[in-house]
Scaffold this motif. Structure first.
Motif, short mmCIF file in Angstrom:
data_model
loop_
_atom_site.label_atom_id
_atom_site.label_comp_id
_atom_site.label_asym_id
_atom_site.label_seq_id
_atom_site.Cartn_x
_atom_site.Cartn_y
_atom_site.Cartn_z
N SER A 53 15.20 61.56 86.39
CA SER A 53 16.10 62.48 85.75
C SER A 53 16.29 64.10 86.40
CB SER A 53 15.99 62.93 84.40
OG SER A 53 14.92 63.43 84.10
N HIS A 54 17.14 64.90 86.02
CA HIS A 54 17.06 65.99 86.58
C HIS A 54 15.90 67.00 86.02
CE1 HIS A 54 18.58 70.46 86.48
NE2 HIS A 54 19.11 70.29 87.58
N SER A 55 15.44 67.88 86.57
CA SER A 55 14.19 68.56 86.29
C SER A 55 14.27 69.05 84.85
CB SER A 55 13.82 69.47 86.89
OG SER A 55 14.78 70.61 87.16
N SER A 56 15.61 69.58 84.29
CA SER A 56 15.76 70.04 83.05
C SER A 56 15.92 69.14 81.96
CB SER A 56 17.17 71.13 83.05
OG SER A 56 18.15 70.17 83.31
N PHE A 57 15.96 67.67 82.40
CA PHE A 57 16.28 66.66 81.15
C PHE A 57 15.08 66.80 80.36
CE2 PHE A 57 16.05 62.38 79.73
CZ PHE A 57 17.26 62.01 79.40
N LYS A 58 15.68 66.57 78.94
CA LYS A 58 14.61 66.73 77.89
C LYS A 58 14.76 65.25 77.01
CE LYS A 58 14.14 71.61 77.45
NZ LYS A 58 14.38 72.85 76.53
N TYR A 59 13.43 64.70 76.74
CA TYR A 59 13.57 63.51 75.92
C TYR A 59 13.11 63.64 74.74
CZ TYR A 59 11.23 59.16 74.53
OH TYR A 59 10.69 58.00 73.68
N ASP A 60 14.00 63.31 73.74
CA ASP A 60 13.52 63.50 72.13
C ASP A 60 12.69 62.16 71.95
OD1 ASP A 60 13.48 63.73 69.47
OD2 ASP A 60 15.69 63.93 69.22
N LYS A 61 11.49 62.54 71.62
CA LYS A 61 10.40 61.55 71.49
C LYS A 61 10.52 61.11 69.84
CE LYS A 61 7.23 63.30 74.73
NZ LYS A 61 5.85 63.84 74.87
N ASN A 62 11.40 61.67 69.22
CA ASN A 62 11.68 61.10 67.87
C ASN A 62 12.32 60.03 67.68
OD1 ASN A 62 10.19 63.07 66.62
ND2 ASN A 62 11.55 64.59 66.83
N ILE A 63 13.06 59.61 68.94
CA ILE A 63 14.08 58.55 69.11
C ILE A 63 13.39 57.45 69.99
CG2 ILE A 63 16.45 57.90 69.73
CD1 ILE A 63 17.29 60.68 69.34
N GLU A 64 13.46 56.18 69.75
CA GLU A 64 12.95 55.31 70.53
C GLU A 64 13.46 55.12 71.91
OE1 GLU A 64 13.39 51.23 69.26
OE2 GLU A 64 12.62 51.68 67.05
N LEU A 65 12.75 55.03 72.89
CA LEU A 65 13.23 55.21 74.28
C LEU A 65 14.24 54.45 74.43
CD1 LEU A 65 12.32 56.65 77.15
CD2 LEU A 65 10.95 54.48 77.60
N ASN A 66 14.53 53.25 74.30
CA ASN A 66 15.63 52.51 74.66
C ASN A 66 16.89 53.03 74.06
OD1 ASN A 66 14.75 51.54 72.25
ND2 ASN A 66 15.75 49.49 72.39
N LYS A 67 16.88 53.45 72.96
CA LYS A 67 18.00 53.91 72.14
C LYS A 67 18.31 55.36 73.03
CE LYS A 67 17.30 51.88 67.77
NZ LYS A 67 17.02 51.96 66.18
N PHE A 68 17.25 56.11 73.28
CA PHE A 68 17.81 57.32 73.87
C PHE A 68 18.44 57.19 75.00
CE2 PHE A 68 16.46 60.91 76.11
CZ PHE A 68 17.04 62.09 75.56
N LEU A 69 17.79 56.21 75.91
CA LEU A 69 18.11 56.03 77.31
C LEU A 69 19.41 55.28 77.46
CD1 LEU A 69 14.67 54.90 79.53
CD2 LEU A 69 16.12 57.24 79.17
N SER A 70 19.96 54.47 76.32
CA SER A 70 21.31 53.99 76.20
C SER A 70 22.41 54.86 75.97
CB SER A 70 21.03 53.10 74.81
OG SER A 70 20.12 51.87 75.22
N ASN A 71 21.88 56.01 75.45
CA ASN A 71 22.79 57.11 75.11
C ASN A 71 23.22 57.98 76.37
OD1 ASN A 71 24.75 58.31 73.39
ND2 ASN A 71 23.38 59.95 73.03
N GLN A 72 22.48 57.59 77.73
CA GLN A 72 22.84 58.45 78.93
C GLN A 72 23.67 57.69 79.75
OE1 GLN A 72 21.02 61.36 78.70
NE2 GLN A 72 20.30 60.53 76.72
N THR A 73 24.09 58.57 80.81
CA THR A 73 24.97 58.12 81.84
C THR A 73 23.93 57.53 83.15
OG1 THR A 73 26.75 59.76 81.44
CG2 THR A 73 26.60 58.70 83.75
N TRP A 74 24.16 56.48 83.50
CA TRP A 74 23.08 56.01 84.66
C TRP A 74 23.68 55.91 85.97
CZ3 TRP A 74 18.00 53.99 84.34
CH2 TRP A 74 17.46 54.18 82.86
#
Length: 290
Positions: A170-191
């Motif tokens: 990801s971009h260096s500024s990208f922040k991952y919300d660890k309170n959300i399951e990884l697959n659900k969080f990544l599903s909400n992204q543009t790939w």
């Protein structure tokens, strides 16, 4: 000394100075001089000559030298052939096809070493996605194909030569919300995705399926460089070879999003069975030495 030994062998084989001179095309005085040089060098009488009977007798030490002389000349010939084979520089044209990641990040170093060792070989390289390279290989437009995706198994040789690591970037500024399951969080992204037929794109699809990720949006681009630039401009995230982003991660222009499982793939080469040129064999040897 080599010529003297050849002359001595000729004298013993022909049992005559005159016949020996004719067989090796030198004068009879030349034969006598060679034998005299050997006798002086070894400090022993090698041949007894009878002027009356015009015959020669090989002495005991002469018989020893005869045997050794043949061994010495045989070893010299073997050594000459070995050195000729070692120093001989093959020539010809090697037609290579490479998928994008291999062509950009692996092949240049291999070719640099190969050309230094075999400067008379002409190299023709085609760099496209795995599907296009495979199609050219099937049509015999390419001698050796370097691929990073799966291809149909047919009547050719396929072998892995490099283990690659795939990462989510990801971009260096990208922040991952660890309170959300990884697959659900990544599903909400543009790939950012490679085009159909790409080995990298194939691996991205596999990753998304395994992780149960369903992208909100997909942007398709045709090269590793374009994908990397898109991610650096914060257009989305991607799943790509660590080779592509290694320097950018080090410079903190991009960052890797950790996954529970490490993902690897293998780079492979294809060659046609029983139809390899010498230069293709030498190149494959380089790949096997990696």
């Amino acid at each position: 000394m080599v010529e003297e030994l050849k002359t001595f062998i000729a004298v013993v084989d022909n049992k005559s100075f005159t016949k020996a001179a004719n067989s090796i095309n030198i004068s009879q005085p030349g034969v006598s001089l060679h034998i005299a040089n050997l006798e002086k060098y070894f400090g022993t009488k090698l041949i007894e000559r009878s002027n009356k009977q015009r015959t020669i007798l090989i002495t005991s030490t002469g018989k020893i030298l005869y045997k050794r002389a043949k061994q010495i000349l045989s070893l010299l010939n073997e050594t000459k052939e070995e050195l000729n084979n070692y120093t001989y520089s093959p020539s010809g044209t090697l037609k290579l096809g490479s998928s994008m990641t291999i062509g950009e990040f692996i092949l240049p170093k291999i070719l640099g070493d190969f050309i230094k060792e075999y400067p008379n070989v002409k190299i023709e390289v085609t760099i496209e996605n795995t599907k296009h390279i495979y199609d050219k290989f099937k049509n015999y437009d390419i001698d050796v194909a370097l691929i990073e995706g799966n291809v149909p198994l047919e009547n050719y040789m396929l072998k892995n030569f490099y283990k690659d690591t795939m990462v989510v970037v990801s971009h260096s500024s990208f922040k991952y919300d660890k309170n959300i399951e990884l697959n659900k969080f990544l599903s909400n992204q543009t790939w950012i995705h490679r085009e159909e037929g790409s080995g990298t794109g194939e691996n991205l699809n596999t990753f998304l399926n395994i992780e149960n990720i369903y992208p909100k949006n997909i942007i398709i681009l045709g090269s590793n460089y374009a994908i990397k630039q898109a991610v650096k401009n914060n257009l989305g995230i991607t799943f790509i070879s660590s080779l592509v982003v290694k320097d950018d991660v080090k410079n903190k222009d991009l960052k890797i999003i950790p996954t529970k499982t490490e993902y690897h793939r293998y780079f492979s080469y294809l060659c046609h069975k029983n139809n390899l040129s010498k230069v293709a064999e030498l190149f494959i040897q380089k790949l096997n030495d990696l």
